[in-house]
Design an enzyme around this catalytic site. Structure first.
Site, PDB file in Angstrom:
ATOM      1  N   ASP A   1      28.806  36.464  36.344  1.00 29.72           N
ATOM      2  CA  ASP A   1      27.440  35.954  36.257  1.00 29.72           C
ATOM      3  C   ASP A   1      27.319  34.963  35.092  1.00 29.72           C
ATOM      4  O   ASP A   1      28.109  35.015  34.151  1.00 29.72           O
ATOM      5  CB  ASP A   1      26.439  37.092  35.981  1.00 29.72           C
ATOM      6  CG  ASP A   1      26.440  38.124  37.085  1.00 29.72           C
ATOM      7  OD1 ASP A   1      26.805  37.786  38.215  1.00 29.72           O
ATOM      8  OD2 ASP A   1      26.070  39.275  36.780  1.00 29.72           O
TER       9      ASP A   1
HETATM   10  N1  URA Z   1      29.402  42.664  37.922  1.00 28.88           N
HETATM   11  C1  URA Z   1      28.245  42.082  37.548  1.00 28.88           C
HETATM   12  O1  URA Z   1      27.174  42.645  37.715  1.00 28.88           O
HETATM   13  N2  URA Z   1      28.300  40.857  36.974  1.00 28.88           N
HETATM   14  C2  URA Z   1      29.447  40.209  36.754  1.00 28.88           C
HETATM   15  O2  URA Z   1      29.416  39.111  36.204  1.00 28.88           O
HETATM   16  C3  URA Z   1      30.642  40.836  37.131  1.00 28.88           C
HETATM   17  C4  URA Z   1      30.590  42.063  37.713  1.00 28.88           C
END
Ligand code: URA
Length: 340
Positions: free
Chosen positions: A126
């Site tokens: 993310d």
């Molecule tokens: N899980 C998430 O919620 N975000 C990420 O960036 C990676 C795994």
């Protein structure tokens, strides 16, 4: 048609699968045409390997050392594969470019490699997640590492609000239902696969834990923890298959060592010689559909919906699915998140 071929003055046999890759695949990877169309070109006598026409398949070649010509023109030498481990900072996109009209920093903006290879990230973090991102130009390795069939483990260090208790930890380990969305609509719920979890620290208002997943659903860690009532405060990926982030500063990167590349290829079931024998070609369907069952999981309390119960549709309210899809804790869970 003889199947032997000269390589640096030595007769060699193109039926020898240890020589590397199927000829049509090497041609397709070089952008000649699809594999099927390349097979047709080979059978039509348009392809030479080290000066001899090859018409019989399978024929195995080494793209680094064999001279391959299609209709008299040599195939370009394959680009050297690069493998970069980046420690992604926050507020950075894990993609090659931003959407039109936006100009946010991407992981590629942070890696200036002299080879100027066309790198792409393997999987995604993310925008606000930090930590390990692998960048490469090796499409086969990238596909395998991200495909659920190979289950490459990814380890996250997570800080959540509140004191994560035993019950929530067991629920996460057993698997919980997350809403599945297609084209912006919730179409069902899928149960997450088993995760490994260890609590590293509990302090006044939070818990630090390490979570290892073998699948990669959208915002999975955040949604799982929200679903059990413990919203994520910060998220860092610290491991991916055999790779570890340790030693690379935030925003910095390094190339993988030869040993790490070998270990990664082993994890992705890619052989060092014949790269086409590592694993089944047609991967299993990635999405686990919930099984229909009336069985109650052991330990589940009668009359109270459990996040990990079998997915008989009425047990998951539309509201719960919506909440899970948006990473919001459900009504009952929200209360639990508040303690600590
Ligand atoms: N899980 C998430 O919620 N975000 C990420 O960036 C990676 C795994």
């Amino acid at each position: 048609m003889p199947r032997a071929n000269r390589q640096r003055g030595v007769e060699r046999d193109l039926r020898d699968a240890t020589q590397g890759l199927r000829l049509q695949r090497v041609m397709a990877d070089a952008g000649v045409a699809s594999r099927r169309a390349c097979e047709d070109l080979i059978r039509a006598g348009a392809v030479e390997v080290n000066g001899s026409v090859v018409v019989d398949l399978p024929a195995w070649v080494n793209p680094e050392t064999d001279r391959i010509c299609v209709e008299g023109r040599p195939l370009p030498k394959p680009e050297r594969h690069l493998y970069i481990l980046l420690n992604k900072p926050t507020r950075t996109l894990t993609s090659a470019s931003d959407e039109p009209g936006s100009d946010r920093r991407t992981v590629l903006d942070l890696v200036e490699h002299p080879a100027k290879a066309r790198l792409f990230p393997v999987g995604r973090l993310d925008y606000d997640t930090v930590g390990l991102v692998l960048l490469t130009n090796d499409g086969e390795l990238a596909n395998r590492l991200t495909h659920p069939r190979y289950g490459a483990p990814k380890t996250y260090r997570v800080v959540v609000r509140g004191h994560l208790d035993e019950a929530a930890a067991r629920e996460l380990e057993r698997g919980i239902y997350l809403a599945e969305r297609k084209a912006g609509r919730t179409v069902g719920a899928v149960r997450t696969a088993h995760v490994e979890l260890s609590v590293l620290r509990r302090d006044r208002d939070g818990t630090t834990l390490e979570l290892t997943l073998r699948e990669g659903r959208n915002r999975q860690v955040r949604r799982m923890l929200s679903a059990v009532g413990f919203p994520v405060k910060s998220l860092e990926r610290v491991g991916m298959g055999p790779l570890r982030l340790k030693g690379v500063a935030r925003g910095a990167w390094r190339e993988l060592t030869a040993g790490e590349i070998r270990a990664l290829r082993r994890a992705a079931a890619i052989g060092s010689g014949n790269q086409e024998t590592g694993a089944r070609r047609t991967p299993k369907k990635p999405t686990q559909k919930p099984k229909k069952s009336t069985k109650r999981p052991s330990g589940a309390k009668r009359g109270r919906p459990q996040a990990d119960e079998e997915p008989a549709a009425p047990r998951i309210s539309r509201r719960a699915i919506k909440d899970a899809a948006h990473g919001r804790p459900g009504k009952k869970k929200r209360a639990r998140g508040g303690d600590g």
